[in-house]
Design a protein around this motif. Structure first.
Motif, PDB file in Angstrom:
ATOM      1  N   SER A  95      11.439  13.332   6.240  1.00  0.00           N
ATOM      2  CA  SER A  95      12.505  13.041   7.187  1.00  0.00           C
ATOM      3  C   SER A  95      13.563  12.160   6.539  1.00  0.00           C
ATOM      4  O   SER A  95      13.573  11.944   5.336  1.00  0.00           O
ATOM      5  N   ASN A  96      14.403  11.614   7.354  1.00  0.00           N
ATOM      6  CA  ASN A  96      15.500  10.761   6.910  1.00  0.00           C
ATOM      7  C   ASN A  96      15.016   9.315   6.752  1.00  0.00           C
ATOM      8  O   ASN A  96      15.569   8.402   7.346  1.00  0.00           O
ATOM      9  N   THR A  97      13.956   9.121   5.963  1.00  0.00           N
ATOM     10  CA  THR A  97      13.410   7.787   5.727  1.00  0.00           C
ATOM     11  C   THR A  97      13.453   7.474   4.237  1.00  0.00           C
ATOM     12  O   THR A  97      13.793   8.327   3.425  1.00  0.00           O
ATOM     13  N   VAL A  98      13.114   6.244   3.898  1.00  0.00           N
ATOM     14  CA  VAL A  98      13.021   5.816   2.501  1.00  0.00           C
ATOM     15  C   VAL A  98      11.672   5.140   2.303  1.00  0.00           C
ATOM     16  O   VAL A  98      11.062   4.687   3.280  1.00  0.00           O
ATOM     17  N   PRO A  99      11.177   5.045   1.074  1.00  0.00           N
ATOM     18  CA  PRO A  99       9.937   4.299   0.856  1.00  0.00           C
ATOM     19  C   PRO A  99      10.102   2.872   1.383  1.00  0.00           C
ATOM     20  O   PRO A  99      11.077   2.186   1.065  1.00  0.00           O
ATOM     21  N   SER A 100       9.156   2.459   2.214  1.00  0.00           N
ATOM     22  CA  SER A 100       9.276   1.176   2.902  1.00  0.00           C
ATOM     23  C   SER A 100       8.055   0.312   2.640  1.00  0.00           C
ATOM     24  O   SER A 100       6.991   0.808   2.286  1.00  0.00           O
ATOM     25  N   ILE A 101       8.218  -0.993   2.850  1.00  0.00           N
ATOM     26  CA  ILE A 101       7.154  -1.956   2.602  1.00  0.00           C
ATOM     27  C   ILE A 101       7.107  -2.994   3.705  1.00  0.00           C
ATOM     28  O   ILE A 101       8.060  -3.174   4.452  1.00  0.00           O
ATOM     29  N   VAL A 102       5.974  -3.666   3.774  1.00  0.00           N
ATOM     30  CA  VAL A 102       5.791  -4.850   4.611  1.00  0.00           C
ATOM     31  C   VAL A 102       5.599  -6.001   3.633  1.00  0.00           C
ATOM     32  O   VAL A 102       4.833  -5.892   2.674  1.00  0.00           O
ATOM     33  N   VAL A 103       6.303  -7.088   3.841  1.00  0.00           N
ATOM     34  CA  VAL A 103       6.222  -8.242   2.948  1.00  0.00           C
ATOM     35  C   VAL A 103       5.750  -9.447   3.754  1.00  0.00           C
ATOM     36  O   VAL A 103       6.278  -9.729   4.830  1.00  0.00           O
ATOM     37  N   TYR A 104       4.742 -10.153   3.216  1.00  0.00           N
ATOM     38  CA  TYR A 104       4.248 -11.385   3.833  1.00  0.00           C
ATOM     39  C   TYR A 104       4.856 -12.577   3.112  1.00  0.00           C
ATOM     40  O   TYR A 104       4.824 -12.647   1.882  1.00  0.00           O
TER      41      TYR A 104
END
Length: 191
Positions: free
Chosen positions: A84-93
């Motif tokens: 889809s219209n997304t990009v590689p994403s992350i969660v950062v603590y």
């Protein structure tokens, strides 16, 4: 096991626990076990986690076409997000020493479009070793959702705006989720 249970029940003289009552209920227990094994294979999200089902040799016999469809749907949502219209994403603590520092850092990350969203989790207690001594501090945890490509810029921003000498910045990949949310995350952050 059923015969051992019935033998024990006969030796009990309580009118509440008669052997006839136990014998009537044993088929129900067996049916419940079969149904729960079948359900856990049809729909893994409803798994009863009894721990014994994995060791039974006949469990694969309960697999059905529904089980493979359920697994395909769950892996399809991950695949769908990547198509889809997304990009590689992350969660950062990132941990901060108090509420004020957390609010200030969270707002600056969102304002600079380095993060789509920052959750502030108050009331955590961190135990760690610093300069050869074990420390215990009350902190606030920031859970930051952003693009993977923004990690370096985010780390630099945290380093420049954080009161600690060595601020925690730990990134974890987002491997799936709501496509609409991941698209919003992309649109809420800078390229």
């Amino acid at each position: 096991m059923a015969s051992a249970l019935c033998c024990r029940a006969r030796s009990v003289s309580s009118p509440i626990l008669s052997s006839a009552r136990i014998r009537r209920r044993l088929p129900l227990v067996g049916a419940f076990c079969v149904i729960s094994l079948g359900l856990s294979n049809l729909c893994p999200s409803l798994s009863f986690k009894t721990g014994c089902a994995q060791s039974l040799p006949f469990v694969p016999l309960f697999k059905s076409k529904f089980s493979s469809q359920s697994q395909a749907k769950s892996s399809g949502s991950i695949r769908m997000a990547s198509e889809s219209n997304t990009v590689p994403s992350i969660v950062v603590y990132v941990t901060v020493p108090n509420k004020e520092e957390g609010k200030k850092l969270a707002e600056s990350l969102v304002r600079e479009k380095l993060a789509a969203c920052v959750n502030r989790v108050p009331g955590i207690e961190s135990v760690y070793q610093w300069q050869g001594e074990v420390q215990t501090d009350a902190e606030e945890l920031l859970i930051i959702k952003t693009r993977e490509s923004l990690l370096e810029a985010l780390k630099e921003h945290v380093k420049a705006n954080h009161p600690y000498d060595v601020p925690e910045v730990i990134a974890l990949p987002i491997t799936g989720g709501s496509t609409a949310y991941l698209e919003w995350l992309k649109n809420s952050t800078r390229d």
